[in-house]
Design a protein around this motif. Structure first.
Motif, PDB file in Angstrom:
ATOM      1  N   ALA A 116      -1.559   2.053  -6.826  1.00 39.94           N
ATOM      2  CA  ALA A 116      -1.747   0.737  -6.211  1.00 39.94           C
ATOM      3  C   ALA A 116      -1.223  -0.364  -7.129  1.00 39.94           C
ATOM      4  O   ALA A 116      -0.587  -1.318  -6.666  1.00 39.94           O
ATOM      5  CB  ALA A 116      -3.229   0.512  -5.893  1.00 39.94           C
ATOM      6  N   LEU A 117      -1.475  -0.235  -8.423  1.00 38.14           N
ATOM      7  CA  LEU A 117      -0.995  -1.229  -9.394  1.00 38.14           C
ATOM      8  C   LEU A 117       0.533  -1.251  -9.436  1.00 38.14           C
ATOM      9  O   LEU A 117       1.143  -2.322  -9.441  1.00 38.14           O
ATOM     10  CB  LEU A 117      -1.558  -0.922 -10.781  1.00 38.14           C
ATOM     11  N   LYS A 118       1.147  -0.082  -9.413  1.00 35.32           N
ATOM     12  CA  LYS A 118       2.610  -0.003  -9.417  1.00 35.32           C
ATOM     13  C   LYS A 118       3.172  -0.667  -8.165  1.00 35.32           C
ATOM     14  O   LYS A 118       4.153  -1.413  -8.229  1.00 35.32           O
ATOM     15  CB  LYS A 118       3.063   1.450  -9.504  1.00 35.32           C
ATOM     16  N   TYR A 119       2.554  -0.414  -7.022  1.00 29.86           N
ATOM     17  CA  TYR A 119       2.997  -1.025  -5.768  1.00 29.86           C
ATOM     18  C   TYR A 119       2.841  -2.540  -5.823  1.00 29.86           C
ATOM     19  O   TYR A 119       3.716  -3.282  -5.379  1.00 29.86           O
ATOM     20  CB  TYR A 119       2.218  -0.436  -4.591  1.00 29.86           C
ATOM     21  N   PHE A 120       1.747  -3.023  -6.396  1.00 27.44           N
ATOM     22  CA  PHE A 120       1.519  -4.460  -6.538  1.00 27.44           C
ATOM     23  C   PHE A 120       2.638  -5.095  -7.358  1.00 27.44           C
ATOM     24  O   PHE A 120       3.200  -6.131  -6.986  1.00 27.44           O
ATOM     25  CB  PHE A 120       0.161  -4.719  -7.197  1.00 27.44           C
ATOM     26  N   PHE A 121       2.984  -4.495  -8.493  1.00 25.38           N
ATOM     27  CA  PHE A 121       4.037  -5.035  -9.348  1.00 25.38           C
ATOM     28  C   PHE A 121       5.415  -4.946  -8.687  1.00 25.38           C
ATOM     29  O   PHE A 121       6.293  -5.763  -8.969  1.00 25.38           O
ATOM     30  CB  PHE A 121       4.052  -4.356 -10.718  1.00 25.38           C
ATOM     31  N   LYS A 122       5.580  -3.989  -7.803  1.00 20.93           N
ATOM     32  CA  LYS A 122       6.836  -3.908  -7.054  1.00 20.93           C
ATOM     33  C   LYS A 122       6.940  -5.071  -6.068  1.00 20.93           C
ATOM     34  O   LYS A 122       8.003  -5.666  -5.912  1.00 20.93           O
ATOM     35  CB  LYS A 122       6.898  -2.580  -6.305  1.00 20.93           C
ATOM     36  N   LEU A 123       5.824  -5.416  -5.427  1.00 23.56           N
ATOM     37  CA  LEU A 123       5.813  -6.529  -4.474  1.00 23.56           C
ATOM     38  C   LEU A 123       5.889  -7.888  -5.172  1.00 23.56           C
ATOM     39  O   LEU A 123       6.483  -8.826  -4.659  1.00 23.56           O
ATOM     40  CB  LEU A 123       4.545  -6.491  -3.616  1.00 23.56           C
TER      41      LEU A 123
END
Length: 125
Positions: A116-123
């Motif tokens: 979830a954190l990786k996805y957040f930083f991608k967005l």
């Protein structure tokens, strides 16, 4: 309560023996519903549906390894049982030789949080 907001509900579980007692409660403690579920059936269904999910991942992506994270990854027996159930589902199928290894994520229970954190930083770079 403000319009458009949903009331919070809480699920309370009491696991013991061969059954799970559960209650859905409001924040103030009022019980909305309750009941008992048999653990054996629940676990059997869980393993079956997890194995079906692994079969779907296999057909869609053809991975060599399927890594399972979250709380269930802490118990090696559950990971082994998902693999065994998977093999039962595909037994006799032509794709049987393409079986992926089903393993627990290295990060265990934190795997979903890291994803979830990786996805957040991608967005939001």
């Amino acid at each position: 309560m403000e319009e458009g907001l949903r009331e919070r509900k809480y699920l309370c579980l009491d696991v013991g023996g061969t059954s799970i007692k559960y209650a859905v409660c409001r924040e103030d403690g009022d019980i909305l519903s309750s009941g008992t579920a048999k653990v054996g059936k629940t676990l059997e269904e869980f393993l079956h549906y997890m194995a079906i999910g692994c079969v779907n991942v296999q057909f869609a992506y053809d991975p060599e390894i399927i890594a399972i994270g979250g709380g269930i990854s802490a118990d090696p027996w559950i990971i082994e049982e998902i693999g065994r159930t998977y093999r039962e589902l595909v037994k006799g199928q032509q794709m049987e030789y393409l079986l992926p290894r089903i393993v627990a994520c290295e990060k265990g229970n934190d795997a979903n949080l890291l994803g979830a954190l990786k996805y957040f930083f991608k967005l939001y770079p």
